[in-house]
Design an enzyme around this catalytic site. Structure first.
Site, PDB file in Angstrom:
ATOM      1  N   THR A 106       0.891  -1.157   0.000  1.00  0.00           N
ATOM      2  CA  THR A 106       0.000   0.000   0.000  1.00  0.00           C
ATOM      3  C   THR A 106       0.920   1.194   0.000  1.00  0.00           C
ATOM      4  OG1 THR A 106      -1.879  -1.002   1.154  1.00  0.00           O
ATOM      5  CG2 THR A 106      -1.558   1.309   1.556  1.00  0.00           C
ATOM      6  N   ARG A 120     -13.823  -7.460  -2.400  1.00  0.00           N
ATOM      7  CA  ARG A 120     -13.210  -7.318  -1.067  1.00  0.00           C
ATOM      8  C   ARG A 120     -12.679  -5.892  -0.890  1.00  0.00           C
ATOM      9  NH1 ARG A 120      -7.925  -5.674   0.937  1.00  0.00           N
ATOM     10  NH2 ARG A 120      -7.570  -6.706   2.910  1.00  0.00           N
ATOM     11  N   VAL A 121     -12.967  -5.301   0.251  1.00  0.00           N
ATOM     12  CA  VAL A 121     -12.455  -3.973   0.568  1.00  0.00           C
ATOM     13  C   VAL A 121     -11.654  -4.071   1.860  1.00  0.00           C
ATOM     14  CG1 VAL A 121     -13.068  -1.588   1.113  1.00  0.00           C
ATOM     15  CG2 VAL A 121     -14.420  -2.859  -0.563  1.00  0.00           C
ATOM     16  N   GLY A 122     -10.452  -3.526   1.853  1.00  0.00           N
ATOM     17  CA  GLY A 122      -9.609  -3.556   3.049  1.00  0.00           C
ATOM     18  C   GLY A 122      -9.767  -2.291   3.874  1.00  0.00           C
ATOM     19  N   ASP A 123      -8.775  -2.009   4.690  1.00  0.00           N
ATOM     20  CA  ASP A 123      -8.839  -0.840   5.582  1.00  0.00           C
ATOM     21  C   ASP A 123      -8.500   0.470   4.865  1.00  0.00           C
ATOM     22  OD1 ASP A 123      -6.172  -1.914   5.293  1.00  0.00           O
ATOM     23  OD2 ASP A 123      -5.534  -0.396   6.738  1.00  0.00           O
ATOM     24  N   THR A 130      -0.772   0.563   6.734  1.00  0.00           N
ATOM     25  CA  THR A 130      -0.538  -0.498   5.751  1.00  0.00           C
ATOM     26  C   THR A 130      -0.440  -1.824   6.474  1.00  0.00           C
ATOM     27  OG1 THR A 130       1.008  -1.456   4.167  1.00  0.00           O
ATOM     28  CG2 THR A 130       1.946   0.057   5.777  1.00  0.00           C
ATOM     29  N   GLY A 131      -1.043  -2.849   5.903  1.00  0.00           N
ATOM     30  CA  GLY A 131      -0.974  -4.157   6.549  1.00  0.00           C
ATOM     31  C   GLY A 131      -2.239  -4.944   6.300  1.00  0.00           C
ATOM     32  N   GLY A 143      -5.541  -5.673   6.217  1.00  0.00           N
ATOM     33  CA  GLY A 143      -6.684  -4.781   6.374  1.00  0.00           C
ATOM     34  C   GLY A 143      -7.773  -5.304   7.296  1.00  0.00           C
TER      35      GLY A 143
HETATM   36  N1  ASP Z   1      -3.992  -2.594   3.927  1.00  0.00           N
HETATM   37  C1  ASP Z   1      -4.064  -3.128   2.598  1.00  0.00           C
HETATM   38  C2  ASP Z   1      -5.314  -3.933   2.461  1.00  0.00           C
HETATM   39  O1  ASP Z   1      -5.633  -4.690   3.365  1.00  0.00           O
HETATM   40  C3  ASP Z   1      -2.898  -3.956   2.215  1.00  0.00           C
HETATM   41  C4  ASP Z   1      -1.550  -3.502   2.713  1.00  0.00           C
HETATM   42  O2  ASP Z   1      -1.424  -2.410   3.205  1.00  0.00           O
HETATM   43  O3  ASP Z   1      -0.576  -4.246   2.619  1.00  0.00           O
HETATM   44  O4  ASP Z   1      -5.949  -3.848   1.430  1.00  0.00           O
END
Ligand code: ASP
Length: 327
Positions: free
Chosen positions: A191, A219-222, A242-243, A245
């Site tokens: 991200t 799918r929707v992340g954070d 980032t991570g 989600g």
């Molecule tokens: N946070 C992002 C998601 O879950 C992915 C990421 O930051 O690595 O879509």
């Protein structure tokens, strides 16, 4: 006049010193430094934090080293679905988009939702249509394609025993793929995000992502969720995450960090560490955050082996890092 400051990230994950070739290490450091400088140039000239965030993220979205915009990861069906959000800490204005397939710069689409619609969050085809109606550049899906991310998708689907979709029409130009070949596989994700403080004392945050390799359609992340992946308030600071989600959403990470500063009086670094090192780790989530406060405090915290990052502030030398033991 307040002191300006800016922090950027290019994703967190399994990023270890012995895994990156010297040319990969150099490419990431150069890109993070260049992006931080580009954002800083806006702030130095007296520009708004929001403008610095958008300008810096647009550069990251065009760079196939990062999982955002060009070079984004693929869904299980072999499509690209891009998410982004942006927020300004003075008036608490925010905009977000999810599932874009045609808009070159998702961060600008998020900003357009904020500035030119009565809404905060648009998803799917309606979000692309809105971006188009605001004159934002539209591209063919092939624009986002890189061989490297396609290979990662095929590998992941094979691992999960899922069907491999047909290769999308139109491959990337050779130059794009050569740059993408330098991308390190941090573990299916990635991200980009930027937080900034301008000389008026206003903070802003933005986040943009392709999500996670082989994610389910829709799918929707954070990243596009205000309060989870992005938050900004002049009462505390601006945060971009980032991570994984699914964990960041449940901990409302970005808003929680701001709440700890605003309501409990923690320093920005202590708040970021509490949520990432304690809460996120306890829940089993991995990732990291960057943050800046209206008084110029800057922070980052991650529980992965690395996070591409840079920070720069008025009168301070720029710091660029990748691994845990970088300064
Ligand atoms: N946070 C992002 C998601 O879950 C992915 C990421 O930051 O690595 O879509």
């Amino acid at each position: 006049m307040a002191k300006w400051a800016l922090v950027a990230h290019g994703g967190a994950g399994v990023i270890e010193r012995d895994q990156l070739r010297p040319e990969q290490d150099a490419a990431y450091r150069e890109a993070m430094g260049r992006v931080a400088q580009a954002g800083a140039a806006v702030l130095k000239a007296g520009g708004a934090a929001l403008d610095a965030v958008e300008a810096a993220i647009r550069i990251l979205e065009d760079d196939p080293l990062f999982n955002a915009g060009r070079g984004a990861v693929f869904t299980a069906e072999g499509d690209i679905e891009l998410d982004a959000s942006i927020m300004e800490g003075g008036r608490l204005e925010a905009g977000a988009v999810a599932g874009l397939r045609r808009t070159r710069h998702p961060i600008s689409a998020a900003r357009a939702v904020m500035a030119h619609s009565p809404h905060v969050f648009l998803g799917g085809e309606g979000a692309d249509a809105f971006a188009r109606s605001r004159g934002l550049e539209q591209v063919e899906p092939a624009f986002f394609f890189t061989e490297r991310r396609w290979t990662a998708l095929v590998r992941e689907l094979q691992r999960q025993g899922l069907p491999i979709p047909a290769r999308p029409a139109g491959a990337a130009p050779a130059a794009l793929d050569a740059r993408a070949a330098l991308a390190h596989d941090e573990g299916k994700r990635g991200t980009v995000g930027v937080v900034a403080l301008d000389t008026e004392g206003t903070v802003a945050a933005g986040t943009s992502t392709g999500g996670v390799t082989a994610k389910r359609w829709g799918r929707v992340g954070d990243s596009p969720i205000i309060g989870a992946g992005t938050y900004a308030t002049n009462a505390a600071g601006a945060v971009s995450c980032t991570g994984a989600g699914e964990y960041f959403i449940r901990l409302a990470v970005a808003r929680t960090i701001c709440a700890l500063v605003e309501l409990k009086g923690l320093t920005l670094q202590a708040a970021a560490d509490q949520v990432v090192q304690r809460d996120l780790t306890r829940l089993g989530g991995e990732g990291g955050v960057i943050a800046v406060a209206p008084d110029g405090q800057m922070a980052w915290s991650f529980n992965t082996s690395g996070m591409y990052r840079a920070r720069i502030a008025d009168g301070e030398a720029m710091v660029v890092g990748i691994y845990k033991d970088d300064p």
